[in-house]
Design a protein around this motif. Structure first.
Motif, PDB file in Angstrom:
ATOM      1  N   ARG A  95     -14.755  -0.731   4.286  1.00  0.00           N
ATOM      2  CA  ARG A  95     -15.899   0.168   4.385  1.00  0.00           C
ATOM      3  C   ARG A  95     -15.583   1.617   4.047  1.00  0.00           C
ATOM      4  O   ARG A  95     -16.457   2.482   4.171  1.00  0.00           O
ATOM      5  CB  ARG A  95     -16.518   0.075   5.778  1.00  0.00           C
ATOM      6  CG  ARG A  95     -15.565   0.264   6.934  1.00  0.00           C
ATOM      7  CD  ARG A  95     -16.311   0.019   8.253  1.00  0.00           C
ATOM      8  NE  ARG A  95     -15.448   0.102   9.420  1.00  0.00           N
ATOM      9  CZ  ARG A  95     -14.760  -0.898   9.911  1.00  0.00           C
ATOM     10  NH1 ARG A  95     -14.822  -2.083   9.328  1.00  0.00           N
ATOM     11  NH2 ARG A  95     -13.996  -0.763  10.992  1.00  0.00           N
ATOM     12  N   ILE A  96     -14.357   1.902   3.650  1.00  0.00           N
ATOM     13  CA  ILE A  96     -14.005   3.234   3.175  1.00  0.00           C
ATOM     14  C   ILE A  96     -13.486   3.115   1.741  1.00  0.00           C
ATOM     15  O   ILE A  96     -13.072   2.031   1.314  1.00  0.00           O
ATOM     16  CB  ILE A  96     -12.940   3.904   4.073  1.00  0.00           C
ATOM     17  CG1 ILE A  96     -11.665   3.059   4.162  1.00  0.00           C
ATOM     18  CG2 ILE A  96     -13.516   4.159   5.467  1.00  0.00           C
ATOM     19  CD1 ILE A  96     -10.557   3.686   5.000  1.00  0.00           C
ATOM     20  N   PRO A  97     -13.533   4.192   0.954  1.00  0.00           N
ATOM     21  CA  PRO A  97     -13.044   4.125  -0.425  1.00  0.00           C
ATOM     22  C   PRO A  97     -11.573   3.705  -0.477  1.00  0.00           C
ATOM     23  O   PRO A  97     -10.780   4.070   0.389  1.00  0.00           O
ATOM     24  CB  PRO A  97     -13.216   5.561  -0.932  1.00  0.00           C
ATOM     25  CG  PRO A  97     -14.283   6.142  -0.067  1.00  0.00           C
ATOM     26  CD  PRO A  97     -14.087   5.519   1.281  1.00  0.00           C
ATOM     27  N   THR A  98     -11.228   2.948  -1.494  1.00  0.00           N
ATOM     28  CA  THR A  98      -9.860   2.448  -1.664  1.00  0.00           C
ATOM     29  C   THR A  98      -9.268   3.029  -2.945  1.00  0.00           C
ATOM     30  O   THR A  98      -9.929   3.072  -3.990  1.00  0.00           O
ATOM     31  CB  THR A  98      -9.829   0.921  -1.720  1.00  0.00           C
ATOM     32  OG1 THR A  98     -10.719   0.466  -2.754  1.00  0.00           O
ATOM     33  CG2 THR A  98     -10.265   0.322  -0.388  1.00  0.00           C
ATOM     34  N   VAL A  99      -8.017   3.444  -2.854  1.00  0.00           N
ATOM     35  CA  VAL A  99      -7.339   4.065  -3.988  1.00  0.00           C
ATOM     36  C   VAL A  99      -5.991   3.377  -4.180  1.00  0.00           C
ATOM     37  O   VAL A  99      -5.207   3.282  -3.234  1.00  0.00           O
ATOM     38  CB  VAL A  99      -7.119   5.573  -3.755  1.00  0.00           C
ATOM     39  CG1 VAL A  99      -6.571   6.226  -5.023  1.00  0.00           C
ATOM     40  CG2 VAL A  99      -8.397   6.265  -3.293  1.00  0.00           C
ATOM     41  N   ALA A 100      -5.730   2.902  -5.391  1.00  0.00           N
ATOM     42  CA  ALA A 100      -4.433   2.304  -5.703  1.00  0.00           C
ATOM     43  C   ALA A 100      -3.509   3.395  -6.230  1.00  0.00           C
ATOM     44  O   ALA A 100      -3.864   4.112  -7.174  1.00  0.00           O
ATOM     45  CB  ALA A 100      -4.589   1.203  -6.735  1.00  0.00           C
ATOM     46  N   ALA A 101      -2.332   3.513  -5.614  1.00  0.00           N
ATOM     47  CA  ALA A 101      -1.289   4.422  -6.088  1.00  0.00           C
ATOM     48  C   ALA A 101      -0.183   3.553  -6.655  1.00  0.00           C
ATOM     49  O   ALA A 101       0.633   3.004  -5.910  1.00  0.00           O
ATOM     50  CB  ALA A 101      -0.788   5.307  -4.950  1.00  0.00           C
ATOM     51  N   VAL A 102      -0.170   3.402  -7.976  1.00  0.00           N
ATOM     52  CA  VAL A 102       0.679   2.411  -8.631  1.00  0.00           C
ATOM     53  C   VAL A 102       1.970   3.049  -9.138  1.00  0.00           C
ATOM     54  O   VAL A 102       1.955   3.843 -10.078  1.00  0.00           O
ATOM     55  CB  VAL A 102      -0.067   1.736  -9.797  1.00  0.00           C
ATOM     56  CG1 VAL A 102       0.838   0.719 -10.485  1.00  0.00           C
ATOM     57  CG2 VAL A 102      -1.349   1.074  -9.303  1.00  0.00           C
ATOM     58  N   ASN A 103       3.044   2.695  -8.492  1.00  0.00           N
ATOM     59  CA  ASN A 103       4.374   3.134  -8.890  1.00  0.00           C
ATOM     60  C   ASN A 103       5.207   1.893  -9.170  1.00  0.00           C
ATOM     61  O   ASN A 103       5.431   1.084  -8.293  1.00  0.00           O
ATOM     62  CB  ASN A 103       5.017   3.968  -7.771  1.00  0.00           C
ATOM     63  CG  ASN A 103       4.875   3.295  -6.409  1.00  0.00           C
ATOM     64  OD1 ASN A 103       3.874   2.633  -6.138  1.00  0.00           O
ATOM     65  ND2 ASN A 103       5.870   3.423  -5.561  1.00  0.00           N
ATOM     66  N   GLY A 104       5.627   1.710 -10.399  1.00  0.00           N
ATOM     67  CA  GLY A 104       6.365   0.501 -10.731  1.00  0.00           C
ATOM     68  C   GLY A 104       5.448  -0.606 -11.195  1.00  0.00           C
ATOM     69  O   GLY A 104       4.378  -0.373 -11.739  1.00  0.00           O
ATOM     70  N   ALA A 105       5.855  -1.855 -10.943  1.00  0.00           N
ATOM     71  CA  ALA A 105       5.153  -3.016 -11.491  1.00  0.00           C
ATOM     72  C   ALA A 105       3.849  -3.314 -10.770  1.00  0.00           C
ATOM     73  O   ALA A 105       3.780  -3.302  -9.546  1.00  0.00           O
ATOM     74  CB  ALA A 105       6.065  -4.238 -11.430  1.00  0.00           C
ATOM     75  N   ALA A 106       2.810  -3.588 -11.556  1.00  0.00           N
ATOM     76  CA  ALA A 106       1.540  -4.133 -11.057  1.00  0.00           C
ATOM     77  C   ALA A 106       1.156  -5.235 -12.035  1.00  0.00           C
ATOM     78  O   ALA A 106       0.474  -4.992 -13.044  1.00  0.00           O
ATOM     79  CB  ALA A 106       0.463  -3.065 -10.984  1.00  0.00           C
ATOM     80  N   ILE A 107       1.630  -6.448 -11.756  1.00  0.00           N
ATOM     81  CA  ILE A 107       1.509  -7.574 -12.686  1.00  0.00           C
ATOM     82  C   ILE A 107       0.732  -8.706 -12.026  1.00  0.00           C
ATOM     83  O   ILE A 107       0.948  -9.015 -10.855  1.00  0.00           O
ATOM     84  CB  ILE A 107       2.893  -8.104 -13.102  1.00  0.00           C
ATOM     85  CG1 ILE A 107       3.780  -6.975 -13.623  1.00  0.00           C
ATOM     86  CG2 ILE A 107       2.758  -9.210 -14.139  1.00  0.00           C
ATOM     87  CD1 ILE A 107       3.304  -6.333 -14.891  1.00  0.00           C
ATOM     88  N   GLY A 108      -0.166  -9.348 -12.778  1.00  0.00           N
ATOM     89  CA  GLY A 108      -0.884 -10.509 -12.256  1.00  0.00           C
ATOM     90  C   GLY A 108      -1.663 -10.169 -10.999  1.00  0.00           C
ATOM     91  O   GLY A 108      -2.598  -9.354 -11.030  1.00  0.00           O
ATOM     92  N   LEU A 109      -1.268 -10.767  -9.886  1.00  0.00           N
ATOM     93  CA  LEU A 109      -1.891 -10.468  -8.598  1.00  0.00           C
ATOM     94  C   LEU A 109      -1.836  -8.973  -8.309  1.00  0.00           C
ATOM     95  O   LEU A 109      -2.792  -8.401  -7.772  1.00  0.00           O
ATOM     96  CB  LEU A 109      -1.178 -11.249  -7.489  1.00  0.00           C
ATOM     97  CG  LEU A 109      -1.557 -10.925  -6.038  1.00  0.00           C
ATOM     98  CD1 LEU A 109      -3.026 -11.216  -5.786  1.00  0.00           C
ATOM     99  CD2 LEU A 109      -0.680 -11.716  -5.076  1.00  0.00           C
ATOM    100  N   GLY A 110      -0.734  -8.316  -8.682  1.00  0.00           N
ATOM    101  CA  GLY A 110      -0.606  -6.885  -8.444  1.00  0.00           C
ATOM    102  C   GLY A 110      -1.629  -6.076  -9.210  1.00  0.00           C
ATOM    103  O   GLY A 110      -2.227  -5.131  -8.666  1.00  0.00           O
ATOM    104  N   LEU A 111      -1.854  -6.422 -10.474  1.00  0.00           N
ATOM    105  CA  LEU A 111      -2.879  -5.726 -11.243  1.00  0.00           C
ATOM    106  C   LEU A 111      -4.252  -5.995 -10.651  1.00  0.00           C
ATOM    107  O   LEU A 111      -5.094  -5.081 -10.565  1.00  0.00           O
ATOM    108  CB  LEU A 111      -2.830  -6.146 -12.712  1.00  0.00           C
ATOM    109  CG  LEU A 111      -3.836  -5.437 -13.616  1.00  0.00           C
ATOM    110  CD1 LEU A 111      -3.629  -3.930 -13.618  1.00  0.00           C
ATOM    111  CD2 LEU A 111      -3.767  -5.980 -15.045  1.00  0.00           C
ATOM    112  N   ASP A 112      -4.495  -7.242 -10.229  1.00  0.00           N
ATOM    113  CA  ASP A 112      -5.780  -7.558  -9.601  1.00  0.00           C
ATOM    114  C   ASP A 112      -6.022  -6.687  -8.370  1.00  0.00           C
ATOM    115  O   ASP A 112      -7.127  -6.179  -8.157  1.00  0.00           O
ATOM    116  CB  ASP A 112      -5.838  -9.035  -9.202  1.00  0.00           C
ATOM    117  CG  ASP A 112      -6.051  -9.964 -10.390  1.00  0.00           C
ATOM    118  OD1 ASP A 112      -5.988  -9.486 -11.538  1.00  0.00           O
ATOM    119  OD2 ASP A 112      -6.264 -11.174 -10.159  1.00  0.00           O
ATOM    120  N   LEU A 113      -4.987  -6.494  -7.547  1.00  0.00           N
ATOM    121  CA  LEU A 113      -5.133  -5.651  -6.363  1.00  0.00           C
ATOM    122  C   LEU A 113      -5.535  -4.234  -6.756  1.00  0.00           C
ATOM    123  O   LEU A 113      -6.404  -3.619  -6.126  1.00  0.00           O
ATOM    124  CB  LEU A 113      -3.832  -5.616  -5.562  1.00  0.00           C
ATOM    125  CG  LEU A 113      -3.427  -6.888  -4.834  1.00  0.00           C
ATOM    126  CD1 LEU A 113      -2.112  -6.674  -4.105  1.00  0.00           C
ATOM    127  CD2 LEU A 113      -4.508  -7.333  -3.863  1.00  0.00           C
TER     128      LEU A 113
END
Length: 249
Positions: free
Chosen positions: A96-114
């Protein structure tokens, strides 16, 4: 290690802390992260920052997944995908609050989806982004196909026709993410700025901005399709070629 929640006046930071495997998630870890997101959402913070130690999330932890599905029927695997991995999607979609992804390093597959489930994404110049599902003969089991198509129509098919990798420059050009020097610091600064609107107004923006995100029907379809891929002979052959095996109990 596990997942941690750090709450300040304006931001709740959820950090994945399995650096030894670049925060790749098995069913149990997926539950832990989803529960942490739910807890952080109720912390009173104005926004939630999702990040990881040394990496964002390198995808699903294949040895853990192989162990979980060993001898399982497609129906059993469908339940595992829906109840554990898609629990992450439901946690972010329902936050119920805004969500922000702080991506450092790998974001692959499930990680990119997140990252794609989050309302905004900041990525480091050194980040590695990709739709890694197809390499193992799988489909995006946590909503990634629809999420990517929503943000950048046609990009999913381009990635499928190449190696699935997405440079941070391409992500920025497609409006998927913003490239910054320090994703966590930038996300915290952004959350602080958001807090000026007040939590009630932000809740309204959250509801309106997430219109059109993958719903339960879509996720159920993903779980069903993925279950048949994970129990297929094709997937078994790809696993054998990869040299990976199930984790021992």
């Amino acid at each position: 290690m596990s997942v941690t929640i750090d709450v300040s006046e304006h931001v709740a930071i959820v950090t994945l802390r399995w650096p030894e495997r670049r925060n790749a998630l098995g069913p149990q870890e997926a539950d832990e992260v989803a529960d942490a997101i739910d807890t952080a959402a109720g912390s009173g913070a104005a926004a939630l920052v999702l990040t990881g130690e040394q990496a964002f999330c390198a995808g699903g932890d294949l040895p853990s997944i192989l162990s979980a599905i060993d001898g399982a029927t497609p129906a059993d695997v469908e339940s595992i995908v829906y109840e554990h991995f898609q629990k992450l999607a439901r946690a972010l979609r329902g936050c119920r609050i805004p969500t922000v992804a702080a991506v450092n390093g790998a974001a692959i597959g499930l990680g990119l989806d997140l990252a794609l489930w989050c309302d905004r994404r900041f990525v480091a110049r050194s980040a590695r982004l990709g739709q890694g599902w197809a390499r193992m003969g799988l489909i995006p089991g946590t909503g990634g196909a629809a999420l990517l198509e929503r943000l950048a129509p046609g990009l999913l098919w381009k990635l499928l026709g190449t190696d699935g990798e997405l440079t941070v420059e391409e992500a920025a050009a497609h409006g998927i993410a913003e490239v910054v020097e320090d994703p966590v610091a930038t996300a915290i600064e952004f959350a602080t700025a958001l807090s000026r609107a007040g939590t009630a107004a932000l809740a309204g923006y959250v509801q309106l901005a997430r219109t059109g995100l993958p719903d339960e029907v879509y996720l159920r379809d993903c779980a069903r399709l993925q279950s048949h891929r994970l129990t297929s002979a094709d997937f078994a052959r790809r696993v054998e070629r990869s040299g990976l095996s199930a984790k021992k109990a």
